[in-house]
Motif scaffolding. Structure first.
Motif, PDB file in Angstrom:
ATOM      1  N   VAL A  47       0.887  -1.157   0.000  1.00 56.43           N
ATOM      2  CA  VAL A  47       0.000   0.000   0.000  1.00 56.43           C
ATOM      3  C   VAL A  47       0.927   1.210   0.000  1.00 56.43           C
ATOM      4  CG1 VAL A  47      -1.820   1.233   1.234  1.00 56.43           C
ATOM      5  CG2 VAL A  47      -1.758  -1.271   1.297  1.00 56.43           C
ATOM      6  N   LYS A  48       0.829   2.025  -1.026  1.00 60.54           N
ATOM      7  CA  LYS A  48       1.773   3.132  -1.210  1.00 60.54           C
ATOM      8  C   LYS A  48       1.276   4.408  -0.546  1.00 60.54           C
ATOM      9  CE  LYS A  48       3.275   1.136  -5.529  1.00 60.54           C
ATOM     10  NZ  LYS A  48       3.221   1.217  -6.964  1.00 60.54           N
ATOM     11  N   ALA A  49       2.194   5.337  -0.335  1.00 60.37           N
ATOM     12  CA  ALA A  49       1.848   6.642   0.224  1.00 60.37           C
ATOM     13  C   ALA A  49       0.787   7.285  -0.659  1.00 60.37           C
ATOM     14  CB  ALA A  49       3.085   7.530   0.310  1.00 60.37           C
ATOM     15  N   GLY A  50      -0.228   7.850  -0.005  1.00 55.20           N
ATOM     16  CA  GLY A  50      -1.325   8.473  -0.725  1.00 55.20           C
ATOM     17  C   GLY A  50      -2.494   7.542  -0.982  1.00 55.20           C
ATOM     18  N   GLN A  51      -2.336   6.266  -0.688  1.00 58.65           N
ATOM     19  CA  GLN A  51      -3.415   5.295  -0.898  1.00 58.65           C
ATOM     20  C   GLN A  51      -4.135   4.995   0.410  1.00 58.65           C
ATOM     21  OE1 GLN A  51      -1.449   1.904  -2.709  1.00 58.65           O
ATOM     22  NE2 GLN A  51      -1.728   2.760  -4.764  1.00 58.65           N
ATOM     23  N   SER A  52      -5.381   4.550   0.273  1.00 56.17           N
ATOM     24  CA  SER A  52      -6.178   4.139   1.425  1.00 56.17           C
ATOM     25  C   SER A  52      -6.410   2.641   1.367  1.00 56.17           C
ATOM     26  CB  SER A  52      -7.532   4.851   1.432  1.00 56.17           C
ATOM     27  OG  SER A  52      -7.368   6.224   1.640  1.00 56.17           O
ATOM     28  N   LEU A  53      -6.585   2.056   2.530  1.00 52.54           N
ATOM     29  CA  LEU A  53      -6.910   0.641   2.677  1.00 52.54           C
ATOM     30  C   LEU A  53      -8.252   0.569   3.392  1.00 52.54           C
ATOM     31  CD1 LEU A  53      -5.622  -2.437   2.830  1.00 52.54           C
ATOM     32  CD2 LEU A  53      -5.553  -1.837   5.225  1.00 52.54           C
ATOM     33  N   THR A  54      -9.194  -0.213   2.844  1.00 53.32           N
ATOM     34  CA  THR A  54     -10.521  -0.349   3.422  1.00 53.32           C
ATOM     35  C   THR A  54     -10.828  -1.821   3.644  1.00 53.32           C
ATOM     36  OG1 THR A  54     -11.227   1.609   2.188  1.00 53.32           O
ATOM     37  CG2 THR A  54     -12.955   0.236   3.138  1.00 53.32           C
ATOM     38  N   THR A  55     -11.245  -2.163   4.865  1.00 52.60           N
ATOM     39  CA  THR A  55     -11.614  -3.541   5.179  1.00 52.60           C
ATOM     40  C   THR A  55     -13.129  -3.681   5.184  1.00 52.60           C
ATOM     41  OG1 THR A  55     -11.600  -3.110   7.550  1.00 52.60           O
ATOM     42  CG2 THR A  55      -9.556  -3.947   6.585  1.00 52.60           C
ATOM     43  N   GLY A  56     -13.593  -4.895   4.928  1.00 54.27           N
ATOM     44  CA  GLY A  56     -15.014  -5.195   4.940  1.00 54.27           C
ATOM     45  C   GLY A  56     -15.499  -5.593   6.326  1.00 54.27           C
ATOM     46  N   SER A  57     -16.737  -6.076   6.380  1.00 55.85           N
ATOM     47  CA  SER A  57     -17.378  -6.377   7.662  1.00 55.85           C
ATOM     48  C   SER A  57     -16.800  -7.610   8.359  1.00 55.85           C
ATOM     49  CB  SER A  57     -18.884  -6.553   7.474  1.00 55.85           C
ATOM     50  OG  SER A  57     -19.140  -7.628   6.589  1.00 55.85           O
ATOM     51  N   THR A  58     -16.064  -8.438   7.637  1.00 56.06           N
ATOM     52  CA  THR A  58     -15.451  -9.617   8.264  1.00 56.06           C
ATOM     53  C   THR A  58     -13.966  -9.705   7.926  1.00 56.06           C
ATOM     54  OG1 THR A  58     -16.061 -10.998   6.380  1.00 56.06           O
ATOM     55  CG2 THR A  58     -17.614 -10.935   8.224  1.00 56.06           C
ATOM     56  N   SER A  59     -13.328  -8.559   7.769  1.00 53.41           N
ATOM     57  CA  SER A  59     -11.935  -8.525   7.308  1.00 53.41           C
ATOM     58  C   SER A  59     -11.003  -7.890   8.322  1.00 53.41           C
ATOM     59  CB  SER A  59     -11.841  -7.723   6.002  1.00 53.41           C
ATOM     60  OG  SER A  59     -12.706  -8.233   5.036  1.00 53.41           O
ATOM     61  N   GLN A  60      -9.764  -8.359   8.315  1.00 53.74           N
ATOM     62  CA  GLN A  60      -8.695  -7.787   9.126  1.00 53.74           C
ATOM     63  C   GLN A  60      -7.416  -7.816   8.303  1.00 53.74           C
ATOM     64  OE1 GLN A  60      -8.443  -9.948  12.809  1.00 53.74           O
ATOM     65  NE2 GLN A  60     -10.633  -9.824  13.152  1.00 53.74           N
ATOM     66  N   VAL A  61      -6.596  -6.787   8.473  1.00 59.41           N
ATOM     67  CA  VAL A  61      -5.342  -6.685   7.724  1.00 59.41           C
ATOM     68  C   VAL A  61      -4.244  -6.236   8.675  1.00 59.41           C
ATOM     69  CG1 VAL A  61      -4.140  -5.461   5.860  1.00 59.41           C
ATOM     70  CG2 VAL A  61      -6.532  -6.101   5.569  1.00 59.41           C
ATOM     71  N   GLU A  62      -3.054  -6.782   8.473  1.00 63.69           N
ATOM     72  CA  GLU A  62      -1.887  -6.316   9.212  1.00 63.69           C
ATOM     73  C   GLU A  62      -0.916  -5.689   8.222  1.00 63.69           C
ATOM     74  OE1 GLU A  62       0.650  -8.337  12.561  1.00 63.69           O
ATOM     75  OE2 GLU A  62       1.509  -8.818  10.604  1.00 63.69           O
ATOM     76  N   LEU A  63      -0.528  -4.428   8.503  1.00 62.35           N
ATOM     77  CA  LEU A  63       0.423  -3.690   7.672  1.00 62.35           C
ATOM     78  C   LEU A  63       1.733  -3.487   8.418  1.00 62.35           C
ATOM     79  CD1 LEU A  63      -1.611  -0.655   6.253  1.00 62.35           C
ATOM     80  CD2 LEU A  63      -0.858  -2.659   5.001  1.00 62.35           C
ATOM     81  N   LEU A  64       2.833  -3.632   7.715  1.00 65.84           N
ATOM     82  CA  LEU A  64       4.135  -3.261   8.256  1.00 65.84           C
ATOM     83  C   LEU A  64       4.263  -1.753   8.109  1.00 65.84           C
ATOM     84  CD1 LEU A  64       7.049  -3.922   9.230  1.00 65.84           C
ATOM     85  CD2 LEU A  64       7.663  -4.069   6.814  1.00 65.84           C
ATOM     86  N   LEU A  65       4.566  -1.054   9.192  1.00 64.39           N
ATOM     87  CA  LEU A  65       4.779   0.391   9.111  1.00 64.39           C
ATOM     88  C   LEU A  65       6.258   0.723   9.034  1.00 64.39           C
ATOM     89  CD1 LEU A  65       2.063   1.756  11.549  1.00 64.39           C
ATOM     90  CD2 LEU A  65       1.969   1.488   9.072  1.00 64.39           C
ATOM     91  N   THR A  66       7.031   0.214   9.975  1.00 66.36           N
ATOM     92  CA  THR A  66       8.487   0.322   9.964  1.00 66.36           C
ATOM     93  C   THR A  66       8.998  -1.003  10.527  1.00 66.36           C
ATOM     94  OG1 THR A  66       8.637   1.223  12.206  1.00 66.36           O
ATOM     95  CG2 THR A  66       8.417   2.813  10.415  1.00 66.36           C
ATOM     96  N   PRO A  67      10.279  -1.305  10.379  1.00 65.65           N
ATOM     97  CA  PRO A  67      10.768  -2.535  10.990  1.00 65.65           C
ATOM     98  C   PRO A  67      10.444  -2.544  12.496  1.00 65.65           C
ATOM     99  CG  PRO A  67      12.403  -1.673   9.492  1.00 65.65           C
ATOM    100  CD  PRO A  67      11.322  -0.622   9.612  1.00 65.65           C
ATOM    101  N   GLY A  68       9.689  -3.542  12.924  1.00 64.21           N
ATOM    102  CA  GLY A  68       9.310  -3.667  14.321  1.00 64.21           C
ATOM    103  C   GLY A  68       8.015  -2.978  14.698  1.00 64.21           C
ATOM    104  N   ALA A  69       7.317  -2.366  13.729  1.00 65.23           N
ATOM    105  CA  ALA A  69       6.045  -1.679  14.013  1.00 65.23           C
ATOM    106  C   ALA A  69       4.987  -2.125  13.006  1.00 65.23           C
ATOM    107  CB  ALA A  69       6.221  -0.174  13.962  1.00 65.23           C
ATOM    108  N   PHE A  70       3.840  -2.547  13.530  1.00 65.66           N
ATOM    109  CA  PHE A  70       2.754  -3.066  12.707  1.00 65.66           C
ATOM    110  C   PHE A  70       1.448  -2.374  13.056  1.00 65.66           C
ATOM    111  CE2 PHE A  70       5.890  -6.331  13.382  1.00 65.66           C
ATOM    112  CZ  PHE A  70       6.110  -6.826  12.108  1.00 65.66           C
ATOM    113  N   LEU A  71       0.591  -2.209  12.046  1.00 64.70           N
ATOM    114  CA  LEU A  71      -0.749  -1.686  12.259  1.00 64.70           C
ATOM    115  C   LEU A  71      -1.719  -2.804  11.923  1.00 64.70           C
ATOM    116  CD1 LEU A  71      -2.345   0.935  12.977  1.00 64.70           C
ATOM    117  CD2 LEU A  71      -2.680   1.191  10.506  1.00 64.70           C
ATOM    118  N   ARG A  72      -2.527  -3.186  12.896  1.00 60.55           N
ATOM    119  CA  ARG A  72      -3.556  -4.206  12.690  1.00 60.55           C
ATOM    120  C   ARG A  72      -4.885  -3.489  12.512  1.00 60.55           C
ATOM    121  NH1 ARG A  72      -0.411  -7.536  16.791  1.00 60.55           N
ATOM    122  NH2 ARG A  72       0.913  -8.722  15.380  1.00 60.55           N
ATOM    123  N   VAL A  73      -5.442  -3.606  11.322  1.00 64.77           N
ATOM    124  CA  VAL A  73      -6.643  -2.889  10.923  1.00 64.77           C
ATOM    125  C   VAL A  73      -7.843  -3.812  11.091  1.00 64.77           C
ATOM    126  CG1 VAL A  73      -7.735  -1.651   9.008  1.00 64.77           C
ATOM    127  CG2 VAL A  73      -5.246  -1.591   9.270  1.00 64.77           C
ATOM    128  N   GLY A  74      -8.854  -3.338  11.835  1.00 63.51           N
ATOM    129  CA  GLY A  74     -10.030  -4.146  12.124  1.00 63.51           C
ATOM    130  C   GLY A  74     -11.086  -4.074  11.035  1.00 63.51           C
TER     131      GLY A  74
END
Length: 113
Positions: A47-74
């Motif tokens: 997912v590149k800078a300037g883009q959005s990520l959208t999850t559905g009603s039964t979806s979860q995503v984990e993104l790497l932000l920096t080495p050792g930092a993660f964003l878990r999207v509900g």
């Protein structure tokens, strides 16, 4: 604990299968369906800078932000990646829920949520 092990296994298998090098915005894990820049999200996708990520009603995503930092999207969440570099990574939670996990971060790295 089981979920963390699954995230790690998916991330390692992605790396071992010859996917691109880990970078800010890389999708480590997905459960269900999600969209980024109008495309279905897959593990290893960036997912590149300037883009959005959208999850559905039964979806979860984990993104790497920096080495050792993660964003878990509900479920039913939209996040925008405003900046994606090793020096400065900025993500905005527009709606929904997300969990930030930071195991380690380099002193020169700026991470903004």
């Amino acid at each position: 604990m089981r979920q963390s092990s699954l995230f790690l296994a998916v991330a390692l298998s992605t790396l071992l299968c010859g996917a691109q090098s880990p970078a800010p915005g890389m999708v480590n894990y997905i459960e269900g369906q999600a969209l980024a820049a109008g495309q279905s999200v897959e593990p290893g996708m960036l997912v590149k800078a300037g883009q959005s990520l959208t999850t559905g009603s039964t979806s979860q995503v984990e993104l790497l932000l920096t080495p050792g930092a993660f964003l878990r999207v509900g479920e039913n969440t939209r996040v925008s990646l405003n900046s994606a570099s090793l020096a400065v990574t900025e993500v905005q939670v527009e709606r929904g829920r997300a969990i930030l996990e930071v195991a380690q971060i380099a002193p020169q790295t700026k991470l903004r949520v």
